[in-house]
Motif scaffolding. Structure first.
Motif, PDB file in Angstrom:
ATOM      1  N   SER A  19       0.864  -1.172   0.000  1.00 13.31           N
ATOM      2  CA  SER A  19       0.000   0.000   0.000  1.00 13.31           C
ATOM      3  C   SER A  19       0.903   1.225   0.000  1.00 13.31           C
ATOM      4  O   SER A  19       1.644   1.439   0.963  1.00 13.31           O
ATOM      5  CB  SER A  19      -0.903   0.008   1.221  1.00 13.31           C
ATOM      6  N   THR A  21       1.482   5.501  -1.042  1.00 13.94           N
ATOM      7  CA  THR A  21       0.847   6.789  -1.271  1.00 13.94           C
ATOM      8  C   THR A  21       1.068   7.216  -2.718  1.00 13.94           C
ATOM      9  O   THR A  21       2.173   7.071  -3.251  1.00 13.94           O
ATOM     10  CB  THR A  21       1.444   7.846  -0.325  1.00 13.94           C
ATOM     11  N   TYR A  24       4.444   7.908  -5.062  1.00 13.14           N
ATOM     12  CA  TYR A  24       5.592   7.179  -4.502  1.00 13.14           C
ATOM     13  C   TYR A  24       6.691   7.011  -5.543  1.00 13.14           C
ATOM     14  O   TYR A  24       6.471   7.140  -6.735  1.00 13.14           O
ATOM     15  CB  TYR A  24       5.153   5.806  -3.984  1.00 13.14           C
ATOM     16  N   GLN A  44       7.752   8.321  -0.191  1.00 15.34           N
ATOM     17  CA  GLN A  44       6.318   8.586  -0.315  1.00 15.34           C
ATOM     18  C   GLN A  44       5.991   9.969   0.231  1.00 15.34           C
ATOM     19  O   GLN A  44       6.566  10.385   1.233  1.00 15.34           O
ATOM     20  CB  GLN A  44       5.517   7.560   0.490  1.00 15.34           C
ATOM     21  N   VAL A  52      -4.159   6.280  -1.233  1.00 17.10           N
ATOM     22  CA  VAL A  52      -3.267   5.143  -1.029  1.00 17.10           C
ATOM     23  C   VAL A  52      -3.615   4.108  -2.093  1.00 17.10           C
ATOM     24  O   VAL A  52      -4.780   3.765  -2.287  1.00 17.10           O
ATOM     25  CB  VAL A  52      -3.437   4.545   0.385  1.00 17.10           C
ATOM     26  N   LEU A 106      -3.614  -1.091   5.840  1.00 16.86           N
ATOM     27  CA  LEU A 106      -2.481  -1.303   4.958  1.00 16.86           C
ATOM     28  C   LEU A 106      -2.177  -2.781   4.794  1.00 16.86           C
ATOM     29  O   LEU A 106      -2.223  -3.550   5.748  1.00 16.86           O
ATOM     30  CB  LEU A 106      -1.244  -0.590   5.500  1.00 16.86           C
TER      31      LEU A 106
END
Length: 116
Positions: A19, A21, A24, A44, A52, A106
């Protein structure tokens, strides 16, 4: 602001789902001898409202075929063994979960297995 998180990537046919952001960037890949594992360091953004995304990465050994559309990221070497681990990003369109923002917890939290 931004930060860098460390993620363990498991070798094998099944990709590891992370997971991440939106925005990234993978900045490093390394095989850590004490853990006998491949890790990715990912920069990130720390924007609270940033979506996400689930992204998948696959580790392949030298000579092991991967689909043509997988994107090569980096190679991690075992300094005391004969192996090289090649990390590929699975294209979003090939992922089972697609590119939809994630609302669940996550999948692979950074440093979840460490004492940090």
């Amino acid at each position: 602001m931004k930060t860098i998180h460390k993620f363990r990537i498991e070798p094998g046919k099944e990709p590891t789902t992370l997971s991440l952001t939106e925005g990234y960037r993978v900045v490093r890949c390394e095989y850590l001898i004490p853990d006998k594992a491949v890790y990715l360091w990912v920069e990130q953004p720390l924007n609270v409202g940033a979506p996400v995304l689930k992204r998948q990465f696959r580790v392949a050994f030298s000579g092991e075929p991967v689909p043509r559309d997988f994107e090569y990221i980096d190679t991690a070497l075992d300094q005391f063994g004969p192996e090289a681990y090649h990390v590929f990003a699975v294209p979003a369109e090939n992922q089972a979960d697609g590119v939809e923002p994630e609302n669940d917890s996550l999948v692979n939290q950074p440093l979840a297995a460490s004492d940090w």
